[in-house]
Design an enzyme around this catalytic site. Structure first.
Site, PDB file in Angstrom:
ATOM      1  N   SER A  99      44.986  44.138  37.753  1.00 21.60           N
ATOM      2  CA  SER A  99      44.777  44.582  39.270  1.00 21.60           C
ATOM      3  C   SER A  99      46.155  44.709  39.957  1.00 21.60           C
ATOM      4  O   SER A  99      47.044  44.214  39.155  1.00 21.60           O
ATOM      5  CB  SER A  99      43.922  43.509  40.000  1.00 21.60           C
ATOM      6  OG  SER A  99      43.420  43.948  41.327  1.00 21.60           O
ATOM      7  N   ARG A 135      42.648  50.002  33.640  1.00 24.16           N
ATOM      8  CA  ARG A 135      41.557  49.494  33.908  1.00 24.16           C
ATOM      9  C   ARG A 135      40.778  50.349  34.753  1.00 24.16           C
ATOM     10  O   ARG A 135      41.232  50.779  35.755  1.00 24.16           O
ATOM     11  CB  ARG A 135      41.362  47.987  34.305  1.00 24.16           C
ATOM     12  CG  ARG A 135      39.949  47.437  34.455  1.00 24.16           C
ATOM     13  CD  ARG A 135      39.459  46.987  33.368  1.00 24.16           C
ATOM     14  NE  ARG A 135      38.138  46.161  33.412  1.00 24.16           N
ATOM     15  CZ  ARG A 135      36.972  47.057  33.352  1.00 24.16           C
ATOM     16  NH1 ARG A 135      36.899  48.071  33.022  1.00 24.16           N
ATOM     17  NH2 ARG A 135      35.858  46.163  33.221  1.00 24.16           N
ATOM     18  N   THR A 165      39.070  42.349  44.919  1.00 23.00           N
ATOM     19  CA  THR A 165      38.927  40.731  44.816  1.00 23.00           C
ATOM     20  C   THR A 165      38.155  39.931  45.721  1.00 23.00           C
ATOM     21  O   THR A 165      37.164  39.122  45.152  1.00 23.00           O
ATOM     22  CB  THR A 165      40.403  40.269  44.631  1.00 23.00           C
ATOM     23  OG1 THR A 165      40.969  40.965  43.693  1.00 23.00           O
ATOM     24  CG2 THR A 165      40.191  38.892  44.023  1.00 23.00           C
ATOM     25  N   CYS A 213      42.671  58.722  28.003  1.00 20.07           N
ATOM     26  CA  CYS A 213      42.820  57.507  27.483  1.00 20.07           C
ATOM     27  C   CYS A 213      44.359  57.120  27.637  1.00 20.07           C
ATOM     28  O   CYS A 213      45.226  57.582  27.140  1.00 20.07           O
ATOM     29  CB  CYS A 213      42.553  57.308  26.087  1.00 20.07           C
ATOM     30  SG  CYS A 213      42.849  55.913  25.348  1.00 20.07           S
ATOM     31  N   CYS A 250      42.705  49.689  21.891  1.00 22.00           N
ATOM     32  CA  CYS A 250      42.060  49.937  23.017  1.00 22.00           C
ATOM     33  C   CYS A 250      42.233  48.765  23.960  1.00 22.00           C
ATOM     34  O   CYS A 250      42.321  47.617  23.626  1.00 22.00           O
ATOM     35  CB  CYS A 250      40.465  49.855  22.748  1.00 22.00           C
ATOM     36  SG  CYS A 250      39.409  49.772  24.196  1.00 22.00           S
ATOM     37  N   CYS A 264      39.574  49.571  29.004  1.00 20.57           N
ATOM     38  CA  CYS A 264      39.551  50.023  30.448  1.00 20.57           C
ATOM     39  C   CYS A 264      38.294  50.752  30.753  1.00 20.57           C
ATOM     40  O   CYS A 264      37.919  50.882  32.042  1.00 20.57           O
ATOM     41  CB  CYS A 264      40.812  51.040  30.732  1.00 20.57           C
ATOM     42  SG  CYS A 264      40.641  52.741  30.085  1.00 20.57           S
ATOM     43  N   CYS A 272      36.803  56.063  28.704  1.00 13.90           N
ATOM     44  CA  CYS A 272      36.211  57.180  27.807  1.00 13.90           C
ATOM     45  C   CYS A 272      34.542  56.991  28.014  1.00 13.90           C
ATOM     46  O   CYS A 272      33.864  58.024  27.977  1.00 13.90           O
ATOM     47  CB  CYS A 272      36.519  56.596  26.332  1.00 13.90           C
ATOM     48  SG  CYS A 272      36.241  54.950  25.887  1.00 13.90           S
TER      49      CYS A 272
END
Lengths: 551, 249, 313
Positions: free
Chosen positions: A54, A302, A338, A492, A519, A522, A525
């Site tokens: 974040s 993310r 958050t 990606c 990977c 996130c 995809c």
């Protein structure tokens, strides 16, 4: 391969999936309200915080309610936000939005803190454990225990399964974590939350969820340039006016800068590469001046939920509830999720504690009511039209509408704009998209994907089934390649997808190479594939990024 | 026979370490820590020996800060029976570690000590040999195979250019190399059960050992960045340069 | 100041690594070397001719024959009082013996030094070479292993040292006994320890094409490796992989064929002494670390390389 018969089981009052801010706030609140309840948290990251990504500037409202003496307990909120800037960028210039606090009141960060959310979660994890919560990082909840019309817990994935799906020499079956209530705080686009929405039809009557992809870098810059507390956001260049997105840049900690970029995943141009947009924005003077002479320390990405209130699904179901960004509680204009995630976790915990004490009904129904009566609901209601206005009117129109909405209507517009389409439905074909030429990385300020993934400390046990599956392998060639020229190899951010053998002479013709080991979890995809042909399943626990402190 | 297995808590092998800007060391704050991979192999070997009936009890030992408890819990989850933490403020040097372990050996009287050949943080590759020296025991370092019979450990060792087999009269020290085995997962049920296994904490003073370091780290730097060399125009030129200039073929 | 070097030898020959340790010792003072083993007259003789060696100590006895750590460490402990520094190359023997002797001398050894700063200060890699620590020893005597690749080997000829016999230690009841050795007999050396490694990447296009590399590997006595991209594409098995998640190698010569040079791969081979890259993409990152780069189509270059190596080698 199924090890159902031989796996062990353990019974808890409550199981929480995901040790993020929502899940940990839920666990803590539960133990505060029901100290004797048994609470277990499972987390697919190798440790608490390993998968947390974040900005982050956080509002302390929920934390103040959860742990009022957090300062005394050493919570890692050390850099107060002191200076707010919002820039509109053209290719060479930047214009500062005047009177930010009036025009964009949600953007005012007075009283907020710039933090590493991973560090905050590690601290919350410690607080939870001190209250008797059992936290098990390195184990992925891979399967719902769906029994007698309700969710009876989750099972962790089998470990030591080979790439071919056979039992390897170190095979260890998963474990059933059975619970009266299971709370899902998997973050945006959780793989089990996705199944729950389908299983209990939780999205009935709400808008499709829309998403953004956030890509982040952590930099260490020379002390002479460091201005702890500076919060800068930008919109405009390098995105075109039809594409939603912008950057953040925060100075915090010991000479650290958090730089990142969010692109709305409702973008249309198949040639668009969020990663490359993020890289080239660093060459703009408004960003370059901060980072030049510094060193990039870490990298990650993310997806985040941007749908807001219109897209929030039904929150509870028999046996459990959805928390945080799994439900979609992010406040988009504030770019903060958050405090809302934590609040939702706390409200779910209150509903569950109440249910535990009152006959343990199948569904903790009071969660929805508690959410609707809380500031969480009011806050999201007031900003509900901001994100859709950008989709409707473009960057400038959206910005104008948002100012009007905030200043004149004060969030009380009598209308609610809808999200008409899911993000995967709006991609234009390769032929219909204007190509974008991205500059080559200079390896000082800008970088390529692989050297970036390297800094996320990502790894997966190599010998395991590929956790990214094409539902219909043939469709990649006929749709993704022929029509869109492999958009996944561009969206990606971790170079998982590569179209190979694409040169005219290659006998086998183009095919998709999936480098699943790269990977960073996130989930883009799973969201953006034009025909939803890619299914993101959770890999062996402990795999994925290992974001260090500071991220 | 009792087995003693020392385990060290180190920066996880997946984490790219970062040298601190002031050159005082490597950043370890907020960095994921794990059991030293070679020590995992040692624990696995001990557990297999117990499963085969060649050992009766496995005692895991760690030396360092409070969080080393987590490392010990992992060893317990893998199959160790109980654990001892020697609590120190920092991770002591191999010499001090070897002395602490000698004191623990005196107390526990194991028939064998199995440990990793080196820790992946300081890369010293010394503690096992030093412990063997202090105890006057035989040492089987860099082991890729261990067999026990009649008070003798037959150890196959990874040496330059091949393998060497030695026979050690027990008690002995074994240090584990990469190919000794592939460690098992600490499974979730076993991690839960490990919470209930005994873990004792003691101070170095209780063992009568002075852990004052002998080495002072003056500075830590990043290795020099490799510079790009020359482009050659042809294969012939390449081979000529490798022969005459680089002298590597 | 005088330094003693435990001299590695195999098959009657002093190893280049041992002569590198002599070079490191020469930076500290007068160099004496210790030659151990059974019937080692010729080796000791050869040791006298190493440039920079002042004295050869010869410990010729059966108990030293297989270089077992226990008797060798005891011997070093007996000889050490006459020396300020005791060194050995960081070979299997050196790494086995030096720490044991150090413990018996109550010294913290300094492993795998890559540079000598002064008599008590040394540079050594930590974290698999991702950082270099400069350490100062407060011990009165220093016990050191030397990373051979970082010191040029002392010339095998040019010295004229004297030989001094050293009495063998008592054959105390041996706690360890040599059984056998099994040297790698495979035609190809082990990837992790090979002197030359030749690796193929995605540019190889398929597994069949790796056959083009084999004759070159044969000619160079090289191990064959691969990038992760080539492994992921299924060209070669997993244990070929060089890189962050595969094997970390540091050979004298590393040849990268059709490898772009992703940082994950570089992490596994960047400590190689000489790096050669052959790639048709002149912009490939591998060229940033290559000592010798050839921009060429590998399918043309490999047969040429094979032919060139066959010529007058």
């Amino acid at each position: 391969m199924s090890a159902v018969s031989e796996r062990e089981a353990m019974e808890f009052d409550v199981v929480v999936v995901g040790a993020g801010p929502a899940g940990l706030a839920a666990a803590i609140r539960l133990k505060q309200l029901a100290p004797d309840a048994t609470v277990c948290v499972v987390e697919k990251g190798s440790e608490v915080g390993a998968h947390i990504l974040s900005g982050a500037v956080i509002e302390t409202r929920a934390l103040d309610e959860l742990i009022p003496d957090w300062r005394k307990r050493g919570a890692p909120l050390n850099t107060p936000a002191t200076e707010d800037r919002m820039l509109f960028l053209t290719e060479t210039r930047s214009y500062r939005v005047p009177m930010l606090g009036t025009v964009m009141p949600h953007m005012s960060n007075h009283g907020n803190y710039i933090v590493s959310l991973g560090e905050v979660c590690r601290w919350l994890g410690g607080q939870a454990e001190a209250l008797g919560v059992e936290i098990y990082p390195g184990f992925a909840a891979a399967e719902l225990l769906d029994e007698d019309g309700r969710i009876a817990g989750v099972a962790t994935g089998d470990m030591g399964v080979t790439r071919e799906g056979e039992r390897g020499p170190n095979f260890a079956p998963g474990m059933e974590l059975r619970a009266t209530y299971t709370l899902f705080g998997e973050g945006c686009r959780g793989s089990l939350a996705k199944q729950l929405m389908a299983r209990f039809d939780l999205r009935q009557g709400v808008d499709p969820q829309t998403y953004g992809l956030g890509i982040k870098e952590l930099w260490e810059i020379p002390a002479s340039k460091h201005r702890p507390g500076l919060v800068q956001h930008s919109f405009g260049w390098p995105l075109d006016r039809a594409t939603y997105g912008g950057s953040w840049l925060y100075h915090f900690g010991e000479n650290l800068v958090s730089y990142g970029f969010v692109v709305g995943l409702d973008y249309a141009n198949t040639w668009l590469s969020p990663f490359d947009e993020m890289q080239r924005l660093k060459t703009h003077p408004s960003v370059r001046q901060h980072l030049e002479g510094g060193k990039r320390l870490s990298y990650g990405a993310r997806a985040l939920s941007e749908g807001g209130l219109q897209s929030v699904p039904r929150l509870s179901f028999p046996g459990g509830a959805l928390l945080g960004d799994s439900a979609g509680f992010l406040n988009v204009p504030k770019i903060k999720g958050t405090h809302t995630a934590m609040k939702s976790g706390m409200l779910a915990a209150e509903a569950v504690a109440d249910a535990l004490a009152n006959g343990r009904p199948a569904e903790p129904r009071s969660y929805t009511r508690r959410v609707r009566q809380s500031w969480l609901w009011t806050e999201l209601r007031d900003v509900r039209n901001v994100r859709p206005s950008f989709a409707k009117f473009g960057t400038l129109g959206g910005a104008l509408y948002s100012g009007f909405d905030a200043m004149v209507l004060r969030g009380r517009a009598p209308w609610t704009m809808r999200h008409r389409h899911a993000d995967n439905e709006v991609l234009d074909s390769a032929a219909g998209s204007p190509p974008i030429a991205y500059p080559r990385p200079d390896n000082k300020l800008t970088f390529d994907r692989l050297s970036s993934v390297y800094l996320s400390n990502t790894n997966h046990e190599e010998n395991q089934p590929v956790h990214l599956r094409l539902r219909d392998p043939q469709r990649w060639r006929s749709v993704n390649w022929d029509l869109y020229r492999s958009p996944e190899s561009r969206y990606c951010p971790a170079a998982v997808y590569e179209a190979v053998d694409t040169e005219a002479g290659d006998a086998n013709g183009p095919r998709l190479q999936i480098n699943a080991q790269n990977c960073v979890h996130c989930k883009t995809c799973d969201i953006k594939d034009p025909t939803q042909n890619i299914d993101w399943a959770t890999p062996e626990g402990g795999g994925g990024p290992n974001y260090p402190g500071g991220m | 026979m009792k087995l003693l297995v020392p385990v060290k808590r180190v920066v996880d092998y997946n984490v790219k370490v970062r040298v601190k800007a002031d050159g005082s060391g490597v950043e370890t704050a907020g960095v994921k820590m794990s059991m030293n991979p070679f020590d995992e192999i040692a624990v696995e070997e001990a557990v297999r020996l117990k499963e085969k009936g060649a050992a009766t009890e496995i005692v895991a030992v760690s030396i360092g800060v409070q969080q080393c408890q987590e490392t010990l819990r992992t060893a317990l989850a893998m199959g160790a029976d109980r654990a001892v933490l020697v609590l120190t403020e920092e991770s002591p040097e191999p010499l001090a570690v070897a002395k602490l372990l000698r004191a623990l050996v005196d107390r526990e009287q194991p028939g064998m000590v199995i440990m990793g050949k080196q820790a992946i943080d300081d890369d010293m590759n010394a503690t096992g040999q030093m412990l063997a020296g202090l105890l006057g025991w035989a040492q089987g370092t860099f082991a890729s195979k261990v067999e026990l019979s009649d008070g003798v450990a037959t150890v196959t060792r990874e040496v330059d250019g091949g393998l060497e087999t030695v026979a050690l009269t027990l008690p002995a020290i074994i240090t584990a190399d990469l190919r000794l085995n592939e460690p098992r997962y600490a499974s979730l049920p076993n991690i839960m059960k490990a919470r209930k296994k005994p873990l004792e904490t003691i101070a170095p003073g209780d063992l009568g050992v002075d852990v004052t370091p002998r080495l002072t780290t003056l500075r830590v730097a990043e290795p020099p960045v490799r510079q790009s060399g020359v482009k050659v125009g042809s294969v012939a030129e390449l081979v000529a340069k490798l022969r005459a200039e680089a002298k590597v073929i | 100041m005088t330094a003693l070097v435990l001299l590695d030898h195999a098959d009657g020959r002093i190893t280049p690594a041992a002569r590198s340790a002599v070079t490191a010792a020469a930076a500290l003072g007068e160099v004496h070397v210790l030659v151990t083993g059974a019937a080692i007259g010729a080796v000791a003789e050869a040791a006298t001719r190493i440039a920079g060696v002042a004295k050869v100590l010869r410990a010729d006895a059966e108990i030293y024959d297989k270089a077992l750590a226990e008797p060798l460490a005891a011997l070093l402990v007996r000889l050490a009082p006459a020396y300020d520094h005791v060194l050995a190359a960081a070979t299997a023997t050196g790494k086995n013996v030096i720490p044991r002797a150090a413990a018996l001398l109550d010294v913290q050894p300094i492993s795998e030094i890559v540079a000598v700063v002064d008599a008590e200060t040394f540079v050594r890699p930590i974290y698999a070479g991702n950082a270099l620590a400069t350490v100062r020893s407060t011990d009165a005597r220093k016990l050191i292993t030397v990373r051979a690749a970082n010191f040029d080997a002392a010339a095998a000829e040019g010295g004229s040292a004297t030989i001094e016999e050293v009495e063998a230690g008592e054959a105390t009841p041996a706690v360890s006994r040599f059984v056998s050795t099994e040297l790698s007999t495979s035609d190809r050396p082990d990837l992790a320890s090979a002197r030359v490694v030749i690796s193929g990447g995605r540019g190889m296009q398929n597994g069949e094409n790796f056959k083009l590399i084999e004759p070159i590997a044969d000619a160079l006595g090289a191990a064959i490796g691969a990038s992760r991209a080539a492994v992921d594409a299924g060209y070669v098995p997993n244990d070929y992989q060089v890189g962050q998640t595969g094997k970390i190698v540091a050979p004298d010569l590393y040849v990268a064929i059709g490898i772009s040079g992703a940082i994950q791969h570089l992490a596994g081979m960047k400590d190689s002494k000489v790096i050669v890259a052959i790639n048709k993409d002149a912009e490939a990152p591998i060229f940033q670390v290559a000592d010798y780069g050839l921009v060429a189509d590998l399918f043309a270059a490999l047969p040429e390389l094979q032919a060139e190596l066959a010529k007058a080698s």
